[in-house]
Design an enzyme around this catalytic site. Structure first.
Site, PDB file in Angstrom:
ATOM      1  N   SER A   1      33.927  41.697  42.753  1.00  0.00           N
ATOM      2  CA  SER A   1      34.485  40.912  41.587  1.00  0.00           C
ATOM      3  C   SER A   1      33.439  40.699  40.552  1.00  0.00           C
ATOM      4  CB  SER A   1      35.190  39.536  41.998  1.00  0.00           C
ATOM      5  OG  SER A   1      34.184  38.708  42.722  1.00  0.00           O
TER       6      SER A   1
ATOM      7  N   HIS B   1      30.362  35.843  39.129  1.00  0.00           N
ATOM      8  CA  HIS B   1      31.355  36.393  38.116  1.00  0.00           C
ATOM      9  C   HIS B   1      30.689  36.293  36.612  1.00  0.00           C
ATOM     10  CE1 HIS B   1      34.840  34.889  40.833  1.00  0.00           C
ATOM     11  NE2 HIS B   1      34.313  35.941  41.305  1.00  0.00           N
TER      12      HIS B   1
END
Length: 321
Positions: A144, A195
């Site tokens: 991610s 992230h």
């Protein structure tokens, strides 16, 4: 990047359904290959999950740098894999069609490593600022972080328009930041720092020096490879001739540093490609001059062809009379 125990394989089934819905023929090769690699390593991991996740403690303190390579390609459970790969399927497809497969593969390799390094730097900085060692012990795994970097690229290439994040309309240029906040609020188990690292890497590429550095590195590698091929060409395809007075037979190879009178005109100020083209033209000119001087015919010009050419010239002279 998140932390859950593996459950059923429903996520894998949904991912397979998504892939076949798009169609294997419609997925570019690099995107399909990276997706397949992630699925394979989920089914047959290179190491247990706790030996693939990346943290300041494991990577920096204990010098286990291989985790930077392993962590983006391993996932905690099938849902983690599904959400990441379903998103990568669309982002990768879009970017590969725009940038080409080779550049996307290069981009993914750099982003995977750089996202890990930025993650370690941020966690180390938080540890230092807060004096809380838990930041250095937090172990992250998953694709991610790279996906957030790819999102920044996609939004950069499509700056206009609106993206709906959890039903909320957000301008494309701010979509990554909105997703960062909303995902962290709705899914506390996700890695906010992981992230954020992806977003920062994406911004380094779109607004910082990363794109320029990557291009220069690619040009350097390409130039070295081209020079090697050129050296091989001149070594194996130099000027050739028949046996000389020393009794040697067959064709001889001319060294690349040969100081022939025909070499100087095309080496000064020209690129390797231009030098190669000029060398071919000079070689053809030399072949014509050799035939005019009565030199033996070039390789592949056999006696039958020479006899046919002589007959043609005689017929032409007869018509001229």
């Amino acid at each position: 990047m998140r932390g859950r125990h593996r459950g059923s394989h429903m996520g894998l089934l949904l991912l397979a359904s998504q892939v076949f819905q798009v169609g294997l023929d419609n997925i570019p090769p690099v995107t399909l290959g990276v997706l397949a690699l992630n699925v394979y390593l989920f089914l047959f991991p290179a190491a247990p999950l706790m030996q693939t996740c990346v943290s300041v403690q494991q990577a920096y303190w204990l010098k286990d740098w291989r985790r930077l390579l392993l962590s983006p390609l391993h996932h905690v459970d099938d849902w983690h894999l599904y959400f990441n790969m379903a998103l990568f399927l669309w982002k990768g497809k879009m970017l590969e069609q725009r940038l080409g497969g080779a550049w996307l593969l290069y981009l993914l390799s750099v982003f995977s490593l750089l996202t890990g390094f930025v993650y370690l730097a941020l966690e180390a900085a938080l540890t230092e600022l807060t004096q809380d060692q838990s930041y250095s012990l937090t172990c992250a795994v998953g694709f991610s972080g790279v996906l957030f970097a790819l999102k920044v690229l996609c939004n950069h290439y499509h700056p206009g328009g609106v993206t709906h994040v959890m039903g909320i309309p957000v301008a494309n240029r701010y979509a990554s930041w909105a997703e960062l906040v909303i995902i962290h609020m709705t899914s506390p188990g996700t890695s906010f720092v992981g992230h954020l690292s992806g977003i920062l890497v994406g911004l380094l590429y779109t607004s910082g020096p990363l794109k320029t550095i990557m291009r220069k590195c690619a040009e350097f590698v390409s130039m070295n490879g081209h020079n090697s091929r050129s050296r091989g060409y001149y070594n194996s395809s130099g000027s050739s001739g028949h046996s000389g007075s020393d009794g040697s037979s067959g064709y001889r190879q001319q060294a690349p540093d040969d100081t022939s009178t025909h070499q100087a005109p095309y080496t000064g100020g020209l690129t390797e490609e231009e030098q190669l083209q000029a060398a071919i033209r000079n070689s053809l000119n030399e072949g014509g001059e050799s035939r005019q001087r009565g030199a033996p015919p070039p390789y592949g010009f056999n006696a039958a062809e020479e006899e046919a050419e002589e007959i043609r010239r005689r017929r032409l002279r007869r018509f001229d009379r």
